[in-house]
Design a protein around this motif. Structure first.
Motif, mmCIF file in Angstrom:
data_model
loop_
_atom_site.group_PDB
_atom_site.id
_atom_site.type_symbol
_atom_site.label_atom_id
_atom_site.label_comp_id
_atom_site.label_asym_id
_atom_site.label_seq_id
_atom_site.Cartn_x
_atom_site.Cartn_y
_atom_site.Cartn_z
ATOM 1 N N PHE A 109 -14.890 4.301 -30.164
ATOM 2 C CA PHE A 109 -14.390 5.641 -30.469
ATOM 3 C C PHE A 109 -13.823 6.312 -29.228
ATOM 4 O O PHE A 109 -12.716 6.866 -29.248
ATOM 5 C CB PHE A 109 -15.498 6.515 -31.056
ATOM 6 N N PHE A 110 -14.579 6.273 -28.129
ATOM 7 C CA PHE A 110 -14.125 6.990 -26.942
ATOM 8 C C PHE A 110 -12.879 6.337 -26.355
ATOM 9 O O PHE A 110 -12.028 7.038 -25.781
ATOM 10 C CB PHE A 110 -15.228 7.071 -25.882
ATOM 11 N N ILE A 116 -5.688 8.534 -26.858
ATOM 12 C CA ILE A 116 -4.916 9.539 -27.604
ATOM 13 C C ILE A 116 -4.700 10.783 -26.746
ATOM 14 O O ILE A 116 -3.587 11.307 -26.645
ATOM 15 C CB ILE A 116 -5.635 9.905 -28.922
ATOM 16 N N VAL A 117 -5.771 11.260 -26.112
ATOM 17 C CA VAL A 117 -5.664 12.436 -25.248
ATOM 18 C C VAL A 117 -4.696 12.180 -24.104
ATOM 19 O O VAL A 117 -3.838 13.016 -23.773
ATOM 20 C CB VAL A 117 -7.052 12.836 -24.706
ATOM 21 N N GLN A 118 -4.814 11.009 -23.494
ATOM 22 C CA GLN A 118 -3.921 10.666 -22.393
ATOM 23 C C GLN A 118 -2.463 10.624 -22.862
ATOM 24 O O GLN A 118 -1.568 11.155 -22.201
ATOM 25 C CB GLN A 118 -4.313 9.310 -21.797
ATOM 26 N N SER A 119 -2.235 10.013 -24.012
ATOM 27 C CA SER A 119 -0.875 9.902 -24.543
ATOM 28 C C SER A 119 -0.277 11.272 -24.832
ATOM 29 O O SER A 119 0.887 11.545 -24.507
ATOM 30 C CB SER A 119 -0.883 9.054 -25.822
ATOM 31 N N ILE A 133 -5.102 4.200 -20.182
ATOM 32 C CA ILE A 133 -6.486 4.202 -19.731
ATOM 33 C C ILE A 133 -7.262 3.023 -20.305
ATOM 34 O O ILE A 133 -8.232 2.552 -19.726
ATOM 35 C CB ILE A 133 -7.182 5.546 -20.105
ATOM 36 N N SER A 134 -6.839 2.526 -21.471
ATOM 37 C CA SER A 134 -7.476 1.368 -22.087
ATOM 38 C C SER A 134 -6.516 0.186 -22.072
ATOM 39 O O SER A 134 -5.365 0.301 -22.523
ATOM 40 C CB SER A 134 -7.885 1.671 -23.534
ATOM 41 N N ARG A 135 -6.979 -0.947 -21.584
ATOM 42 C CA ARG A 135 -6.169 -2.164 -21.552
ATOM 43 C C ARG A 135 -6.348 -3.005 -22.803
ATOM 44 O O ARG A 135 -5.673 -4.014 -22.976
ATOM 45 C CB ARG A 135 -6.548 -3.000 -20.320
ATOM 46 N N ASP A 136 -7.257 -2.606 -23.660
ATOM 47 C CA ASP A 136 -7.543 -3.348 -24.886
ATOM 48 C C ASP A 136 -6.348 -3.232 -25.837
ATOM 49 O O ASP A 136 -5.993 -2.139 -26.281
ATOM 50 C CB ASP A 136 -8.804 -2.774 -25.542
ATOM 51 N N THR A 137 -5.730 -4.358 -26.156
ATOM 52 C CA THR A 137 -4.542 -4.334 -27.008
ATOM 53 C C THR A 137 -4.847 -3.837 -28.415
ATOM 54 O O THR A 137 -3.991 -3.223 -29.060
ATOM 55 C CB THR A 137 -3.893 -5.719 -27.081
ATOM 56 N N ASN A 138 -6.056 -4.095 -28.899
ATOM 57 C CA ASN A 138 -6.438 -3.599 -30.230
ATOM 58 C C ASN A 138 -6.516 -2.071 -30.230
ATOM 59 O O ASN A 138 -6.091 -1.419 -31.188
ATOM 60 C CB ASN A 138 -7.775 -4.194 -30.666
ATOM 61 N N ILE A 139 -7.085 -1.514 -29.159
ATOM 62 C CA ILE A 139 -7.162 -0.055 -29.024
ATOM 63 C C ILE A 139 -5.756 0.527 -28.928
ATOM 64 O O ILE A 139 -5.423 1.528 -29.583
ATOM 65 C CB ILE A 139 -7.989 0.342 -27.791
ATOM 66 N N GLN A 140 -4.934 -0.086 -28.121
ATOM 67 C CA GLN A 140 -3.564 0.413 -27.949
ATOM 68 C C GLN A 140 -2.801 0.394 -29.269
ATOM 69 O O GLN A 140 -2.088 1.351 -29.598
ATOM 70 C CB GLN A 140 -2.834 -0.432 -26.903
ATOM 71 N N ARG A 185 -14.707 12.586 -18.349
ATOM 72 C CA ARG A 185 -14.314 11.176 -18.442
ATOM 73 C C ARG A 185 -12.885 11.003 -18.966
ATOM 74 O O ARG A 185 -12.342 9.905 -18.933
ATOM 75 C CB ARG A 185 -15.285 10.421 -19.351
ATOM 76 N N LEU A 186 -12.276 12.065 -19.467
ATOM 77 C CA LEU A 186 -10.915 11.985 -19.993
ATOM 78 C C LEU A 186 -9.891 11.993 -18.856
ATOM 79 O O LEU A 186 -10.120 12.583 -17.796
ATOM 80 C CB LEU A 186 -10.641 13.161 -20.930
ATOM 81 N N SER A 187 -8.758 11.343 -19.121
ATOM 82 C CA SER A 187 -7.658 11.322 -18.167
ATOM 83 C C SER A 187 -6.404 11.885 -18.819
ATOM 84 O O SER A 187 -6.218 11.778 -20.032
ATOM 85 C CB SER A 187 -7.369 9.884 -17.703
ATOM 86 N N GLY A 188 -5.547 12.476 -18.006
ATOM 87 C CA GLY A 188 -4.284 13.004 -18.504
ATOM 88 C C GLY A 188 -3.234 12.978 -17.417
ATOM 89 O O GLY A 188 -3.441 12.389 -16.337
ATOM 90 N N HIS A 189 -2.116 13.599 -17.659
ATOM 91 C CA HIS A 189 -1.045 13.635 -16.670
ATOM 92 C C HIS A 189 -1.505 14.386 -15.423
ATOM 93 O O HIS A 189 -1.947 15.536 -15.495
ATOM 94 C CB HIS A 189 0.186 14.328 -17.271
ATOM 95 N N SER A 190 -1.457 13.709 -14.290
ATOM 96 C CA SER A 190 -1.868 14.273 -12.993
ATOM 97 C C SER A 190 -3.337 14.687 -12.978
ATOM 98 O O SER A 190 -3.743 15.531 -12.174
ATOM 99 C CB SER A 190 -1.000 15.496 -12.622
#
Length: 342
Positions: A109-110, A116-119, A133-140, A185-190
């Motif tokens: 989930f996270f 999604i938040v990063q996108s 932030i996630s390299r998992d192709t299934n998540i992407q 733990r979330l990431s975003g632009h800058s």
């Protein structure tokens, strides 16, 4: 938090298992013994919280408990909690984990949520290219589909998602400091997310305790979303993450044959497994399926005798109960204990 959780597990196991039983619970071991311990000692919340827990970390905690005189150990690995240890266990807070129903899926989930938040953050900044932030192709792939389905480019998705998140976090019965772990733990632009080491240093606790607090937030977050229809976006993100089929795959196969009317002996022949393994599956079924009846194997009177003996001798040890309840097999005893008190 890790030490508090261990104390609670040791207390619930009631000195009737080895130290390793607690380790297997936290790692989420799918053995018949561990699954039965989950039901027998009501350890559902703790199941699989730390699937990668190093044995060394666990043993170090046990060593500190021995040093503090919270418990004593036998050469066999069995332990006894001392008065001071029981007092410490009673003083620990009630945690809101739900390991039995998520089994690590909170991290799926996270991963979805954070990507999604990063996108959306980069989309708002009109930056088309970024390192996910996630390299998992299934998540992407899942996130890509979600964003397209919800018309992420029109700007409304951000506002609705923010509203749902604020609403969920506002009702969770947890401290603000712990809720904020999700945000840090979330990431975003800058704006890169904090590492576990940074968070642990800021909170003045171990990385493991920090990660456990994070898992507790995710479990309560997911349960709130699961129990309400007020979070359509978050509800979509949590689809199929809460475990519904609580039986192991092998136990499900045995259950299917049993429901078709096959006897234990016939199932043994069909599945080419040991009878003890099939019996393990039926015990697992008794523990997890409310409509499963142990009547074909144990009478009501026999079950009542088992529970009376369990109370009288203050134990759920099969060996002790087998000695004091005449005419009962170990399989029958396990069924009664797994099903619960009559």
């Amino acid at each position: 938090m890790f030490h508090q959780i261990l104390l609670q597990i040791f207390q619930k196991l009631n000195n009737e298992r080895t130290i390793s039983a607690a380790y297997h619970v936290l790692r989420g071991k799918r053995s018949g013994q561990t699954i039965q311990d989950i039901g027998l000692f009501q350890l559902h919340n703790y199941f699989g919280l730390l699937p990668k827990l190093p044995r060394k970390t666990f043993d170090e905690a046990v060593t500190s408990f021995l040093h503090y005189s919270w418990l004593t150990m036998q050469d066999s690995g069995h332990y006894s909690m001392k008065k001071l240890g029981l007092q410490r266990a009673e003083q620990t807070p009630d945690f809101l984990f739900d390991g039995w129903h998520y089994r690590g899926n909170e991290h799926v989930f996270f991963a979805r949520f954070s990507l999604i938040v990063q996108s959306l953050s980069f989309q708002s900044a009109v930056v088309r290219s970024f390192s996910p932030i996630s390299r998992d192709t299934n998540i992407q792939s899942w996130v890509r589909t979600f964003l397209v389905e919800h018309n992420y480019q029109d700007g409304h998705l951000q506002q609705q998602l923010l509203k749902e998140c604020e609403q969920v976090l506002s009702v969770l019965p947890l401290s603000d400091a712990n809720k904020q772990l999700v945000l840090y733990r979330l990431s975003g632009h800058s704006l890169p997310g904090w590492t576990w080491q940074q968070l642990a240093s800021e909170r003045k606790e171990t990385v493991l305790d920090c990660q456990l607090a994070f898992i507790e937030v995710l479990h309560t977050f997911l349960n709130e979303v699961h129990q309400s229809n007020d979070y359509p976006l978050l509800g979509k993100m949590t689809e199929e993450l809460r475990v519904k089929a609580l039986l192991t795959d092998s136990a499900q196969q045995t259950a299917h044959l049993y429901e078709q009317g096959y006897s234990i002996e016939q199932i043994v022949q069909i599945r080419k497994l040991k009878q003890s393994t099939i019996e393990d599956h039926l015990v697992e079924l008794a523990m997890n399926e409310p409509n499963f009846s142990i009547g074909p194997f144990v009478s009501y009177e026999e079950a009542e005798k088992v529970w009376q003996a369990s109370k009288q001798y203050q134990t759920k040890k099969l060996k002790t109960l087998h000695e004091v309840v005449e005419g009962m097999s170990y399989f029958q005893l396990r069924l009664v204990l797994a099903k619960g008190e009559v």
